[in-house]
Design a protein around this motif. Sequence first.
Motif, short mmCIF file in Angstrom:
data_model
loop_
_atom_site.label_atom_id
_atom_site.label_comp_id
_atom_site.label_asym_id
_atom_site.label_seq_id
_atom_site.Cartn_x
_atom_site.Cartn_y
_atom_site.Cartn_z
N UNK A 1 -20.24 -6.36 -4.28
CA UNK A 1 -20.50 -5.02 -4.82
C UNK A 1 -20.06 -3.85 -3.93
N UNK A 2 -20.16 -3.92 -2.64
CA UNK A 2 -19.82 -2.76 -1.81
C UNK A 2 -18.42 -2.88 -1.18
N UNK A 3 -17.57 -3.64 -1.82
CA UNK A 3 -16.20 -3.81 -1.31
C UNK A 3 -15.27 -2.73 -1.85
N UNK A 4 -14.26 -2.42 -1.08
CA UNK A 4 -13.18 -1.54 -1.52
C UNK A 4 -11.85 -2.28 -1.41
N UNK A 5 -10.86 -1.79 -2.12
CA UNK A 5 -9.53 -2.42 -2.09
C UNK A 5 -8.48 -1.34 -1.87
N UNK A 6 -7.57 -1.59 -0.96
CA UNK A 6 -6.46 -0.64 -0.78
C UNK A 6 -5.22 -1.40 -0.30
N UNK A 7 -4.15 -0.68 -0.06
CA UNK A 7 -2.89 -1.34 0.30
C UNK A 7 -2.11 -0.51 1.32
N UNK A 8 -1.22 -1.17 2.02
CA UNK A 8 -0.35 -0.49 2.98
C UNK A 8 0.99 -1.23 3.08
N UNK A 9 2.13 -0.57 3.26
CA UNK A 9 2.32 0.87 3.27
C UNK A 9 2.17 1.46 1.86
N UNK A 10 1.95 2.76 1.81
CA UNK A 10 1.64 3.38 0.52
C UNK A 10 2.78 3.21 -0.49
N UNK A 11 4.04 3.23 0.02
CA UNK A 11 5.17 3.14 -0.91
C UNK A 11 5.34 1.76 -1.53
N UNK A 12 4.70 0.75 -0.93
CA UNK A 12 4.80 -0.61 -1.50
C UNK A 12 3.68 -0.78 -2.52
N UNK A 13 3.82 -0.11 -3.63
CA UNK A 13 2.69 0.01 -4.55
C UNK A 13 2.70 -0.92 -5.75
N UNK A 14 3.44 -2.02 -5.68
CA UNK A 14 3.53 -2.88 -6.86
C UNK A 14 2.19 -3.54 -7.18
N UNK A 15 1.37 -3.71 -6.14
CA UNK A 15 0.06 -4.30 -6.35
C UNK A 15 -0.84 -3.45 -7.23
N UNK A 16 -0.54 -2.15 -7.32
CA UNK A 16 -1.35 -1.24 -8.15
C UNK A 16 -1.40 -1.69 -9.60
N UNK A 17 -0.39 -2.45 -10.01
CA UNK A 17 -0.35 -2.90 -11.41
C UNK A 17 -1.55 -3.80 -11.74
N UNK A 18 -2.18 -4.35 -10.70
CA UNK A 18 -3.29 -5.30 -10.93
C UNK A 18 -4.63 -4.75 -10.45
N UNK A 19 -4.72 -3.44 -10.29
CA UNK A 19 -5.94 -2.83 -9.73
C UNK A 19 -6.93 -2.37 -10.78
N UNK A 20 -6.59 -2.51 -12.04
CA UNK A 20 -7.36 -1.86 -13.10
C UNK A 20 -8.88 -2.07 -12.97
N UNK A 21 -9.30 -3.31 -12.70
CA UNK A 21 -10.75 -3.57 -12.65
C UNK A 21 -11.25 -3.73 -11.22
N UNK A 22 -10.49 -3.26 -10.26
CA UNK A 22 -10.91 -3.39 -8.85
C UNK A 22 -11.34 -2.02 -8.30
N UNK A 23 -12.25 -2.01 -7.32
CA UNK A 23 -12.66 -0.73 -6.72
C UNK A 23 -11.61 -0.24 -5.73
N UNK A 24 -10.43 0.07 -6.26
CA UNK A 24 -9.29 0.40 -5.38
C UNK A 24 -9.26 1.89 -5.07
N UNK A 25 -8.70 2.20 -3.93
CA UNK A 25 -8.58 3.61 -3.53
C UNK A 25 -7.27 3.82 -2.78
N UNK A 26 -6.83 5.08 -2.69
CA UNK A 26 -5.57 5.42 -2.02
C UNK A 26 -5.81 5.61 -0.52
N UNK A 27 -4.90 5.09 0.27
CA UNK A 27 -5.01 5.27 1.73
C UNK A 27 -3.67 5.78 2.25
N UNK A 28 -3.71 6.93 2.90
CA UNK A 28 -2.46 7.55 3.36
C UNK A 28 -1.76 6.67 4.39
#
Lengths: 331, 565
Positions: free
Chosen positions: A50-77
Amino acid sequence: MKIISRRLLYLLVPLSVLIAFGFQTHMRASVPSRADWFAATEAIRAALQPEDGVTWTPYYAGEGRLFFEDLPAFHMESPEKADFSAYKRVWLLGAFGENADALPKIHSLVERKTFGRVTLDLVQVGGEQTVGSLRQGLEKTSVSYNQKSCDFWDGSGWNCKLRRSPDQVLACLEAPIEEQLREFERNRQYDPVHQRLAPLDCGRDRKLHVSRDTRIVDDFPRRCVWIAPQKNKVMRIDWPEAPAGEWVLDAGLTDAVSVRRSSKQRRLTEKTWVTIAREGGEPQKIAIEPEQAWKRWRGGTPGQGPLIMEWTTDEPEGTEVCFDLTVRAPR
Amino acid sequence: MNENPLLQLRLPVWEDRCLAAILGLIYVFCLVLHNDLVGIPRDESMYLSAADNAANWWWGVPNSKVKSLSKAEIEKGFKYNHEHPVLMKTLFGVSHRAIHGTSAHPGQGFWAEHLSHITAYRLPTMLLAGLSIYLTFLLGCMLKGRIAGLAAALSLATMPHVFFHSSLACFDAPVTCMWLLICYCFIRATRSRAWAVASGLALGLGFSTKLNIFFVPFALLMLAIFECWRFKRRTGAWKAQEGHGPIFYYMWIGLCMLLLGAAVFFAHWPWLWRDMWEHLSFYVRFHARHVHYPVDFLGKLYYKPPFPVYFPFVFSLFTVPVATISAGAVGLWVTLKAVKRDFCKPESRLEIAPWVVLLNAFVPFLIIAMPHTPIFGGTKHWMPAMPFCAVLAGVGVARCCEMLIAKMASHKRIYALLAAVFALLLFAPAAYETAHYGAHGAAYFNALAGGAPGAAKLRMPRNFWGYSTIAELPLLNRMVQPGELVFWHKATRGSIDAYKRDHLLRGDITYTGDWTEAYSQWAVYHDQREKWPEELDIWRSYGTDWPVAGYFLDGVQLMGIYHRP
């Protein structure tokens, strides 16, 4: 000897091409496939807490965003600027050689898995934790503009001025989008600040509201509360359920107003002011400079009781601010 | 006799022309073959409409006689998009009409069956791109033999950005060809009056293609003055004692360029036939005060001047294949040395070709490097320099062959064969990249930039005015329900209609218009840093930050597709 060395010099031409080709091949071999991203996000889903977050790096490698719909994902500079205080654990998806190793040392790596060319790091978050967020609890705040209550909640924010009755506004907002599109085409109005046709306001004032939003500030999208302070007017936000702890304010003018995109655009020269205080406590006055920046201010000492913010500006035509007020406590 | 081999102008022979023509045709064939994969950028969609108007007008001239010359008819044919001359638009329209006819009389036959509508419009650009390959080969040949010609042509053909722009019904590849054609004719005209006439006509065609050509005569004038001055220094007189000196030929060139250039420009553009001064001054004013669109460059979004002087140089360093850069550096060194030697030995007549190549490899860069020149178009704006850079690369390859292969080959033919293989191998990686990026050539970055991911890290722009839409059309055809509203971001209604006409997009999929993300069920986002706020508008409207699909090249996003939850 000289001839041989000159010949070697000319060898640099095919050699450079060979090196470049080798580099491109190596680079391409490190590009994650969509299946890699999918497998990594599936692994997160399987172990998400429940208290997990999801993010990715580097920001420009954003293909994983396609699968974030039901995840507690956030943007990280960037990992260096990461603020994980809202989470207990963070799943960090990495590509192109970037991973959790670049995170501040207060966090600890629990485990690392690889899915093809994607690394998945589970990070135990260290340091302070966010115990309350004004953005998340915006519905439970009260807002006033020049001592007049802004009491119309439109689903994302409090509105201070309506040109239509609340029922008409709601009916307009809930109308089918085909109808809204027709209305939009009938009333095309150019918004010079945001350099686009203004969206339908359905009778709400475009400036006099305090809303949950995401805006570009200092060249990066920030999840924040949007507000448009006006000169000689005070926009006040009362947060009665603010938890005990130290308040932290992240804020900046939106790039739409701070970046001068043409010589016709007004140059901001004046400061924007916000005072923050716990009820009955000493207010702290903060100046936001007219610049493209996302900055942080802290209350300094932990406190308790409702938090009150008052926004105003010295800019003659007002300005636009994006802010995130949170309360932090030791973990 | 000039002792410098680079300065002994070698006129192309028929074998050179054949080889050049074969390479040009192969290039055109490749362009045609992959053309249906290339999307339609915003500006191209506008030129398609203008092309139809212009073609309809010209088609009407033989039938309606005087009526077509009326103000109303001319406005119908040429008022739309009158900020650009109409040579290419007319050719686009005529090409399309010749192949596909009109809606009342649809075209039939082999070409109509095998060429899509969009390819039919784009065919003139592709043919001119093929001509660029042809001329680049000949120019390379003139400077340093057939190997240089072959390598120069290969170098130009394997530039992914050039390949991409050569696929569009726009003006950048054509003006690149015209610039080259003018220079080629100019070089030949320094020894021939017939070529002076050709150079005048070429300049007129160049004027009729795009505005950048206005810089060419000034660059060439500098060379003409330089050669005349050098002749005077050598002989003590402006005029030659025997035969014709340079001043004679340059007078001819100047006269032809002035008269024929202006005549062709005026004759090709019926819009100037009425209210000429008013229309001409609008044309000049429009470009002199052109609006500045934002450009992301090395981590900074530039909205307005002054722009960095090094912009076109750094951009090219990252987008021209490494083979051209390294061979070009050698070629530049060899050519500079040759012209320096030539300059220091004033007793022989100046050979103008290397000077022309050197000068024109830099002039297009210098124009864009000026801090107040609009830079939003990226590489396409200084593309006319690329054939000359390719020629320098060709000279470099020929020099490398002399140094690395000549000793190994006992026979002239074996040497030629080995040198050709060397050139082919040298440009093979660039050819692979051109094929890999193909329809997305504008997103190509070389190894110096770290490829597409490296360029994204450096924050260099990789998308271009909505062309990439085409990559996700199959997905949208599958996913969008009949009647659902689609927001197309940077793609225009004209481009969406063109995709539908070629059956690349289902006919019942809608176009909602600019800034209509809030009133759509599907949204397309073209990744351009300055358009990022528009992606956030989608997030706000849809209540989600996460796309459901997208088009990625080497791991970086070119497009995102959003669906309202």
